[in-house]
Design a protein around this motif. Structure first.
Motif, PDB file in Angstrom:
ATOM      1  N   TRP A   1       0.870  -1.192  -0.302  1.00 58.92           N
ATOM      2  CA  TRP A   1      -0.381   0.294   0.140  1.00 58.92           C
ATOM      3  C   TRP A   1       0.707   1.202  -0.139  1.00 58.92           C
TER       4      TRP A   1
ATOM      5  N   ASP B   1       5.148   3.161   0.423  1.00 59.98           N
ATOM      6  CA  ASP B   1       5.518   3.166   1.324  1.00 59.98           C
ATOM      7  C   ASP B   1       6.692   1.867   1.721  1.00 59.98           C
TER       8      ASP B   1
ATOM      9  N   ASN C   1       2.001  13.834  -3.422  1.00 62.61           N
ATOM     10  CA  ASN C   1       0.704  12.234  -2.192  1.00 62.61           C
ATOM     11  C   ASN C   1       2.816  11.759  -2.115  1.00 62.61           C
ATOM     12  N   ALA C   2       3.136  10.944  -2.753  1.00 65.11           N
ATOM     13  CA  ALA C   2       4.425  10.295  -2.922  1.00 65.11           C
ATOM     14  C   ALA C   2       5.392  10.724  -2.055  1.00 65.11           C
ATOM     15  N   GLY C   3       6.338  10.642  -1.034  1.00 64.98           N
ATOM     16  CA  GLY C   3       6.824  10.462  -0.640  1.00 64.98           C
ATOM     17  C   GLY C   3       8.243   9.442  -0.573  1.00 64.98           C
TER      18      GLY C   3
ATOM     19  N   ILE D   1     -11.748   8.833   2.968  1.00 63.22           N
ATOM     20  CA  ILE D   1     -10.606   7.975   2.296  1.00 63.22           C
ATOM     21  C   ILE D   1      -9.059   7.710   2.809  1.00 63.22           C
ATOM     22  N   GLY D   2      -8.914   9.275   3.545  1.00 60.85           N
ATOM     23  CA  GLY D   2      -7.812   9.196   4.149  1.00 60.85           C
ATOM     24  C   GLY D   2      -6.663  10.426   3.042  1.00 60.85           C
ATOM     25  N   THR D   3      -6.695  10.887   2.732  1.00 59.42           N
ATOM     26  CA  THR D   3      -6.047  10.712   1.686  1.00 59.42           C
ATOM     27  C   THR D   3      -4.967  12.147   1.597  1.00 59.42           C
ATOM     28  N   THR D   4      -4.085  11.970   1.366  1.00 57.99           N
ATOM     29  CA  THR D   4      -3.011  13.640   1.779  1.00 57.99           C
ATOM     30  C   THR D   4      -3.925  14.597   1.507  1.00 57.99           C
TER      31      THR D   4
ATOM     32  N   GLN E   1       3.300   5.420  -5.001  1.00 59.96           N
ATOM     33  CA  GLN E   1       3.076   5.307  -4.003  1.00 59.96           C
ATOM     34  C   GLN E   1       2.353   3.374  -4.370  1.00 59.96           C
TER      35      GLN E   1
ATOM     36  N   LEU F   1      -3.421   0.409  -3.991  1.00 59.08           N
ATOM     37  CA  LEU F   1      -3.944   1.626  -4.124  1.00 59.08           C
ATOM     38  C   LEU F   1      -4.091   2.160  -5.258  1.00 59.08           C
TER      39      LEU F   1
ATOM     40  N   VAL G   1      -8.193   3.655  -2.029  1.00 61.07           N
ATOM     41  CA  VAL G   1      -7.031   3.784  -3.313  1.00 61.07           C
ATOM     42  C   VAL G   1      -6.993   5.662  -3.782  1.00 61.07           C
ATOM     43  N   THR G   2      -5.744   5.417  -4.310  1.00 60.75           N
ATOM     44  CA  THR G   2      -5.365   6.950  -5.510  1.00 60.75           C
ATOM     45  C   THR G   2      -5.971   6.710  -6.127  1.00 60.75           C
TER      46      THR G   2
ATOM     47  N   VAL H   1      -0.853   3.900   5.646  1.00 58.00           N
ATOM     48  CA  VAL H   1      -1.414   5.205   5.862  1.00 58.00           C
ATOM     49  C   VAL H   1      -2.677   5.074   4.907  1.00 58.00           C
ATOM     50  N   GLY H   2      -4.168   5.973   5.552  1.00 55.25           N
ATOM     51  CA  GLY H   2      -4.577   6.571   5.694  1.00 55.25           C
ATOM     52  C   GLY H   2      -6.004   5.258   5.641  1.00 55.25           C
TER      53      GLY H   2
ATOM     54  N   ARG I   1       1.482  11.518   9.000  1.00 58.38           N
ATOM     55  CA  ARG I   1       0.795  10.209   9.168  1.00 58.38           C
ATOM     56  C   ARG I   1       1.801   9.411   9.839  1.00 58.38           C
TER      57      ARG I   1
HETATM   58  P1  IMP Z   1      -4.563  10.159  -2.393  1.00 59.05           P
HETATM   59  O1  IMP Z   1      -3.754   9.447  -3.467  1.00 59.05           O
HETATM   60  O2  IMP Z   1      -3.738  11.530  -1.877  1.00 59.05           O
HETATM   61  O3  IMP Z   1      -5.683  10.908  -2.685  1.00 59.05           O
HETATM   62  O4  IMP Z   1      -4.715   9.531  -1.123  1.00 59.05           O
HETATM   63  C1  IMP Z   1      -5.792   8.428  -1.181  1.00 59.05           C
HETATM   64  C2  IMP Z   1      -4.549   6.951  -0.651  1.00 59.05           C
HETATM   65  O5  IMP Z   1      -3.693   6.510  -0.880  1.00 59.05           O
HETATM   66  C3  IMP Z   1      -4.968   7.678   1.161  1.00 59.05           C
HETATM   67  O6  IMP Z   1      -4.823   6.183   1.768  1.00 59.05           O
HETATM   68  C4  IMP Z   1      -3.584   7.826   1.133  1.00 59.05           C
HETATM   69  O7  IMP Z   1      -3.019   7.624   2.355  1.00 59.05           O
HETATM   70  C5  IMP Z   1      -2.989   6.637   0.495  1.00 59.05           C
HETATM   71  N1  IMP Z   1      -1.336   7.378   0.009  1.00 59.05           N
HETATM   72  C6  IMP Z   1      -1.635   8.042  -1.323  1.00 59.05           C
HETATM   73  N2  IMP Z   1       0.091   8.987  -1.985  1.00 59.05           N
HETATM   74  C7  IMP Z   1       0.601   7.622  -0.875  1.00 59.05           C
HETATM   75  C8  IMP Z   1       1.904   7.458  -0.661  1.00 59.05           C
HETATM   76  O8  IMP Z   1       3.065   8.001  -1.466  1.00 59.05           O
HETATM   77  N3  IMP Z   1       2.662   6.178   0.199  1.00 59.05           N
HETATM   78  C9  IMP Z   1       1.573   5.615   0.864  1.00 59.05           C
HETATM   79  N4  IMP Z   1      -0.041   6.168   0.033  1.00 59.05           N
HETATM   80  C10 IMP Z   1      -0.197   7.139  -0.128  1.00 59.05           C
END
Ligand code: IMP
Length: 415
Positions: free
Chosen positions: A11, A13, A38-40, A122-125, A219, A223, A233-234, A268-269, A298
């Motif tokens: 999922w 990370d 959103n990626a790290g 969803i718990g988005t970023t 991601q 996801l 999901v993203t 996460v989320g 988070r």
């Molecule tokens: P979004 O991509 O911000 O719309 O988030 C949607 C879901 O994907 C949430 O559960 C986020 O925590 C998860 N998500 C998005 N980008 C990452 C990532 O780089 N690592 C882990 N989870 C991510």
């Protein structure tokens, strides 16, 4: 020779950044194909920590050209900020003219929608990823090349606000001030113009010249908008096929596909996570693994290795092999567990049902080991760690080629 792909198969990370960083020196190009800030990706090198979001990890290597591809949703504000520590990136970083602009109102809309969803959030970023991709699919988005004419882009954005006034009102998002918006776009044009190009052409030319290309997935497969745990999901394609498409490459231009998985699982989320461990064991993994999101800070949910999910993702991505990350985090646990099947509707299954939240993990328990941290050759690993690795290979039906034993660049076993 095709483009090799690094893909997260849990999922997110999983530690993709470290593998990409490790492999970069052998590649001419490192490319991001989808997602946004959103990626790290965290990279540790010489004791220094780099957190990358939009910039490909090749930026830390002198000879790598870095590409932000067509499938990315790009926040100019976030990218400009992220570029600061790296000095002049001209001729080192290129941005696809086709990538979509992730604008301020996208993140406002993301946050507002999450609030509206209440318990179903969803718990988005909160980085505007979903609304930006939604605009792309609705064909109301704006692409990077439009920045080259700031007057027109400014007028078009303001026209969007007029055309979809009711929608913006519902989200309580105010129309930007025309002068401020124009000045902002002009200054972004000045800053980014030298980086914007036809990256498809660059990559075709590179492949024809025999240059080596690495795609850095973002991601994780679970996801993925089509194949992940929808709706949690993203909004992009996070699998190997999506990675190729996000750079304008065809399946015939695909090289090796390397799946990245942690030796345990995090998420996460919100959304289903059958092997989540809410006991002190999960807490201990989170603490030792420093499981805090690179992008949002988070806390990550933690649990055991889910071989059912990884096997599914392995076939989805056509993996050539796996990289198993953070093995050292499991050092010192008396027992380690692998989820090898689910109990679902009174049956034992080894596939992912649509309502994954109703699947209960069935574990296999293995003996733990004392220390794998810092080990760089397979033979020196404790016997039980070797057993754990062998069992993961068996259950996921995928060969493990890399085993990471600490955050440091050189602490890795290559098989
Ligand atoms: P979004 O991509 O911000 O719309 O988030 C949607 C879901 O994907 C949430 O559960 C986020 O925590 C998860 N998500 C998005 N980008 C990452 C990532 O780089 N690592 C882990 N989870 C991510």
């Amino acid at each position: 020779m095709g483009a090799d792909i690094i893909i997260g198969i849990q999922w997110g990370d999983e530690g993709k950044g470290k593998i990409v960083d490790k492999l970069c020196k052998d590649y001419d190009f490192v490319c991001r194909s989808a997602g946004g800030h959103n990626a790290g990706h965290t990279i540790w090198t010489n004791g220094k920590r780099y957190a990358l979001h939009l910039i490909p990890s090749g930026v830390l290597h002198e000879n790598c050209t870095n590409i932000i591809g067509d499938g990315v949703v790009l926040s100019l504000e976030a990218l400009k900020e992220e570029m600061k520590p790296f000095g002049d990136l001209k001729n080192k970083l290129f941005i696809s003219q086709k990538a979509h602009l992730n604008l301020k109102h996208h993140s406002l809309m993301d946050l507002a929608r999450e609030k509206m969803r209440g318990k179903k959030a969803i718990g988005t970023t909160g980085r505007g990823i979903g609304p930006c991709y939604a605009d792309k699919v609705l064909r109301t988005g704006h692409r990077v090349f439009e920045l080259l004419n700031p007057q027109k882009l400014c007028a078009d954005i303001l026209a969007d606000f007029a055309m979809y006034e009711d929608i913006f009102k519902a989200f309580d998002i105010k129309k930007p001030n025309e002068n401020e918006l124009l000045e902002e776009l002009k200054s972004y044009k000045d800053f980014f113009e030298a980086f914007i190009t036809d990256t498809n052409l660059m990559l075709y030319k590179a492949l024809n010249e025999g240059k080596k290309i690495l795609i850095e997935g973002a991601q994780g497969s679970m996801l993925d908008i089509d194949h992940g745990t929808y709706p949690y999901v993203t909004s992009s394609s996070t699998t190997s096929c999506g990675a190729l498409n996000g750079l304008g490459l065809s399946p015939k231009q695909c090289g090796k596909v390397i799946g990245i998985a942690k030796a345990y699982t995090t998420r996460v989320g919100n959304g289903a996570f059958p092997s989540e461990d809410l006991s002190e064991v999960g807490e201990k993994i989170a603490k030792i693994g420093n499981e805090i999101g690179t992008s949002t800070g988070r806390a990550r949910r933690c649990g055991h290795f889910d071989a059912v999910a990884v096997r599914y993702a392995a076939s989805l991505n056509g993996l050539d092999y796996l990289a198993l990350m953070k093995l050292d985090v499991l050092d010192g646990f008396e027992k380690v567990k692998i989820c090898k099947a689910y109990e679902y509707n009174g049956e034992v299954i080894t596939y992912l049902p649509n309502d994954l939240e109703n699947a209960k993990p069935i574990y296999e328990e293995l003996e733990g080991w004392d220390k794998s941290a810092g080990i760089r050759d397979f033979d020196s690993l404790p016997k039980n760690a070797k057993n754990y690795i062998a069992r993961i290979e068996e259950l996921t039906k995928t060969k493990i080629k890399y085993i990471s034993t600490s955050a440091e660049r050189e602490d890795i076993i290559i098989l």
